[in-house]
Design a protein around this motif. Structure first.
Motif, mmCIF file in Angstrom:
data_model
loop_
_atom_site.group_PDB
_atom_site.id
_atom_site.type_symbol
_atom_site.label_atom_id
_atom_site.label_comp_id
_atom_site.label_asym_id
_atom_site.label_seq_id
_atom_site.Cartn_x
_atom_site.Cartn_y
_atom_site.Cartn_z
ATOM 1 N N GLU A 101 0.920 -1.311 0.188
ATOM 2 C CA GLU A 101 -0.080 0.132 -0.321
ATOM 3 C C GLU A 101 0.780 1.742 0.018
ATOM 4 O OE1 GLU A 101 -2.824 -0.010 3.646
ATOM 5 O OE2 GLU A 101 -3.599 -1.697 2.636
ATOM 6 N N ILE A 103 3.305 4.533 -1.358
ATOM 7 C CA ILE A 103 3.723 4.579 -3.284
ATOM 8 C C ILE A 103 4.714 4.331 -3.105
ATOM 9 C CG2 ILE A 103 2.021 6.291 -2.035
ATOM 10 C CD1 ILE A 103 4.777 8.919 -1.702
ATOM 11 N N GLU A 106 7.521 6.002 -0.455
ATOM 12 C CA GLU A 106 7.886 5.476 0.470
ATOM 13 C C GLU A 106 8.719 3.871 0.339
ATOM 14 O OE1 GLU A 106 4.347 7.119 2.273
ATOM 15 O OE2 GLU A 106 3.683 4.903 1.103
ATOM 16 N N ASN A 129 9.805 1.698 -8.480
ATOM 17 C CA ASN A 129 8.384 1.549 -9.102
ATOM 18 C C ASN A 129 8.414 0.358 -9.756
ATOM 19 O OD1 ASN A 129 8.680 4.178 -9.165
ATOM 20 N ND2 ASN A 129 10.138 4.761 -11.332
ATOM 21 N N HIS A 132 5.884 -0.947 -6.845
ATOM 22 C CA HIS A 132 4.678 -0.610 -7.280
ATOM 23 C C HIS A 132 3.862 -0.714 -7.937
ATOM 24 C CE1 HIS A 132 2.130 3.025 -7.403
ATOM 25 N NE2 HIS A 132 2.575 2.645 -5.494
ATOM 26 N N ASN A 136 0.016 -2.824 -7.925
ATOM 27 C CA ASN A 136 -0.916 -2.288 -8.477
ATOM 28 C C ASN A 136 -2.171 -3.242 -9.755
ATOM 29 O OD1 ASN A 136 -0.267 0.415 -7.315
ATOM 30 N ND2 ASN A 136 0.163 1.402 -9.051
#
Length: 213
Positions: A101, A103, A106, A129, A132, A136
């Motif tokens: 969760e 970003i 972080e 990235n 993340h 997603n």
């Protein structure tokens, strides 16, 4: 360290890549040629193979593994990916149980600490990235949810870890297999009369012995 060093330079086509895996016949070996057959022909696209290895979708030689075949089942694709992410990035989830969760910024800060300066800023950015973007696409709502239930074994309470779908079956089995017994306890109170005659008390205790003991 349970942190993959593989990453993507760009993640804009990550969803399209996973969607193509789901709809394609699994290869005997995942190679650059197979990537091109999926229409991923850029040199940057070759990094997908490293990511698949980190997630244990394929082995070191590119041969699809059990997790790959579970992933192409569209009813569980995103849940399988979430499982793979938690496995591959277990050190990150040890720092934050809800790392999925966070970003990207972080995630990058956490990775900077975990790698202790061993990675450049650019590499940390690409790693963050990549993580993340993977999160997603994945579905973490049903991955490895477990709960503790109290069962009785050998007359001693024990706490067992049960996965969802197993807990109710386990508890039902325990309830059926255990014998239910009922014990009744009586509490008798005796109020002695106020008297100095010891024979009165002797008579009371004699009657108790004859009728109750």
């Amino acid at each position: 360290m349970a942190l993959p060093e593989q990453y993507l330079v760009t993640t804009k086509n990550l969803s399209a890549f996973f969607n193509s895996l789901v709809n394609a016949q699994p290869p005997a070996k995942f190679t650059n040629k197979f990537l091109e057959q999926l229409e991923f022909k850029s040199t940057n696209d070759r990094l997908y193979i490293g990511v698949l290895k980190a997630l244990k979708f394929v082995d070191a030689n590119g041969v699809p593994q059990e997790r790959y075949f579970r992933f192409i089942d569209q009813t569980q694709s995103k849940q399988v990916l979430a499982e793979a992410i938690k496995d591959a990035y277990s050190d990150l989830f040890a720092v934050n149980k809800k790392a999925n969760e966070m970003i990207a910024a972080e995630v990058k800060n956490k990775l900077r600490t975990l790698f202790q300066g061993a990675k450049t800023d650019n590499v940390l950015t690409w790693m963050a990235n990549t993580f993340h973007a993977l999160c997603n696409y994945a579905d973490f709502s049903q991955t490895s949810q477990s709960r503790e239930i109290l069962t009785i074994k050998n007359d001693e309470p024990q706490v067992e870890e049960m996965k969802d779908g197993q807990a109710s079956e386990k508890m039902t089995h325990e309830l059926i297999s255990k014998k239910i017994t009922t014990e009744m306890h009586y509490n008798i109170q005796i109020h002695f009369p106020e008297t100095r005659d010891i024979t009165v008390y002797d008579a009371i205790f004699k009657s108790l012995k004859e009728h109750l003991l």
